[in-house]
Design a protein around this motif. Structure first.
Motif, PDB file in Angstrom:
ATOM      1  N   ALA A  45       0.836  -1.205   0.000  1.00  0.00           N
ATOM      2  CA  ALA A  45       0.000   0.000   0.000  1.00  0.00           C
ATOM      3  C   ALA A  45       0.871   1.255   0.000  1.00  0.00           C
ATOM      4  CB  ALA A  45      -0.935  -0.001   1.201  1.00  0.00           C
ATOM      5  N   LEU A  46       1.937   1.255   0.787  1.00  0.00           N
ATOM      6  CA  LEU A  46       2.853   2.405   0.795  1.00  0.00           C
ATOM      7  C   LEU A  46       3.551   2.561  -0.553  1.00  0.00           C
ATOM      8  CD1 LEU A  46       4.432   1.976   4.338  1.00  0.00           C
ATOM      9  CD2 LEU A  46       2.816   3.732   3.609  1.00  0.00           C
ATOM     10  N   THR A  47       3.948   1.455  -1.129  1.00  0.00           N
ATOM     11  CA  THR A  47       4.587   1.490  -2.441  1.00  0.00           C
ATOM     12  C   THR A  47       3.618   2.004  -3.500  1.00  0.00           C
ATOM     13  OG1 THR A  47       5.776  -0.486  -1.733  1.00  0.00           O
ATOM     14  CG2 THR A  47       5.986   0.115  -4.007  1.00  0.00           C
ATOM     15  N   GLY A  89       8.246   7.928  -7.864  1.00  0.00           N
ATOM     16  CA  GLY A  89       7.932   7.025  -6.755  1.00  0.00           C
ATOM     17  C   GLY A  89       9.058   6.057  -6.473  1.00  0.00           C
ATOM     18  N   GLY A  90       9.693   5.547  -7.534  1.00  0.00           N
ATOM     19  CA  GLY A  90      10.809   4.623  -7.352  1.00  0.00           C
ATOM     20  C   GLY A  90      12.003   5.260  -6.672  1.00  0.00           C
ATOM     21  N   LEU A  96      14.062   5.461   0.662  1.00  0.00           N
ATOM     22  CA  LEU A  96      13.535   5.069   1.968  1.00  0.00           C
ATOM     23  C   LEU A  96      13.903   3.644   2.357  1.00  0.00           C
ATOM     24  CD1 LEU A  96       9.953   6.610   1.858  1.00  0.00           C
ATOM     25  CD2 LEU A  96      11.908   7.402   3.184  1.00  0.00           C
ATOM     26  N   TYR A  97      13.749   2.700   1.427  1.00  0.00           N
ATOM     27  CA  TYR A  97      13.925   1.295   1.765  1.00  0.00           C
ATOM     28  C   TYR A  97      15.382   0.851   1.788  1.00  0.00           C
ATOM     29  CZ  TYR A  97       8.956   0.173   1.758  1.00  0.00           C
ATOM     30  OH  TYR A  97       7.629   0.107   2.060  1.00  0.00           O
ATOM     31  N   ILE A  98      16.180   1.265   0.786  1.00  0.00           N
ATOM     32  CA  ILE A  98      17.552   0.760   0.726  1.00  0.00           C
ATOM     33  C   ILE A  98      18.604   1.854   0.647  1.00  0.00           C
ATOM     34  CG2 ILE A  98      16.974  -1.495  -0.222  1.00  0.00           C
ATOM     35  CD1 ILE A  98      17.556  -0.467  -2.981  1.00  0.00           C
ATOM     36  N   GLY A  99      18.186   3.098   0.631  1.00  0.00           N
ATOM     37  CA  GLY A  99      19.137   4.209   0.612  1.00  0.00           C
ATOM     38  C   GLY A  99      19.761   4.465  -0.748  1.00  0.00           C
TER      39      GLY A  99
END
Length: 141
Positions: A45-47, A89-90, A96-99
Motif C-alpha cells: 500500500a505504501l509502495t 515514486g521509485g 527510503l527502503y535501501i538508501g
C-alpha cells in the motif's frame, strides 16, 4: 476529486495484491499468517501510494503544461505518466527502503510501465465491448 478516487482504488488494489503475496509467503516460509499478511499488505500500500500518487501528479502536470490536449487514453500519454510515476515514486522508495534511489527507479519504472500497459489494454477492451453492445442494441431496434 476523481484523481483522489483513482489513487485510492489503485492503492487498495496494491494492498490486496500485497495481502495475497503475504499469504503465499506465510504458507511457504511457515511464518505467522496475520503478521506476514499485514506487513506485506502495508508495504504494498505504501509502495502503491508513492508510485501511483506520483503517476497522477505527472498526469496532472502533463495535462496542465502540454501545449496540445493531454488524453489519458492515448498510449504515449499513459506510458509517460506511468514512467514518471515509476521514476519519482521509485526514487522515493529506493531512498527510503535501501538508501539508493537509482535501485528503486530501475525496479519501479518497468513495473509501472507494465501496470500502464495493463490498464490501457483493459480500458480498450472495455470500450470495445461497450461499443459492440451499443451497435447490437441499435441493430435490434
Amino acid at each position: 476529486m476523481e484523481e483522489v478516487d483513482r489513487i485510492s482504488l489503485e492503492v487498495t488494489l496494491s494492498a490486496a495484491m500485497g495481502a495475497l503475496a503475504g499469504v503465499g509467503t506465510s504458507l511457504y516460509k511457515g511464518t505467522p499468517m496475520i503478521r506476514t499478511v499485514g506487513r506485506t499488505s502495508l508495504s504494498c500500500a505504501l509502495t502503491g501510494t508513492a508510485c501511483f500518487g506520483a503517476e497522477r501528479c505527472a498526469a496532472l502536470a502533463a495535462r496542465t503544461f502540454y501545449e496540445r490536449n493531454y488524453d489519458s487514453n492515448e498510449w504515449g500519454d499513459v506510458m509517460f505518466s506511468h514512467a514518471m510515476g515509476g521514476l519519482l515514486g521509485g526514487s522515493i522508495l529506493g531512498s527510503l527502503y535501501i538508501g539508493k534511489p537509482a535501485h528503486g527507479v530501475v525496479f519501479f519504472v518497468p513495473l509501472m510501465l507494465l501496470f500502464g500497459t495493463g490498464k490501457k489494454l483493459f480500458v480498450d477492451v472495455r470500450e470495445e465491448a461497450v461499443n459492440r453492445m451499443t451497435r447490437d442494441r441499435e441493430k435490434h431496434n
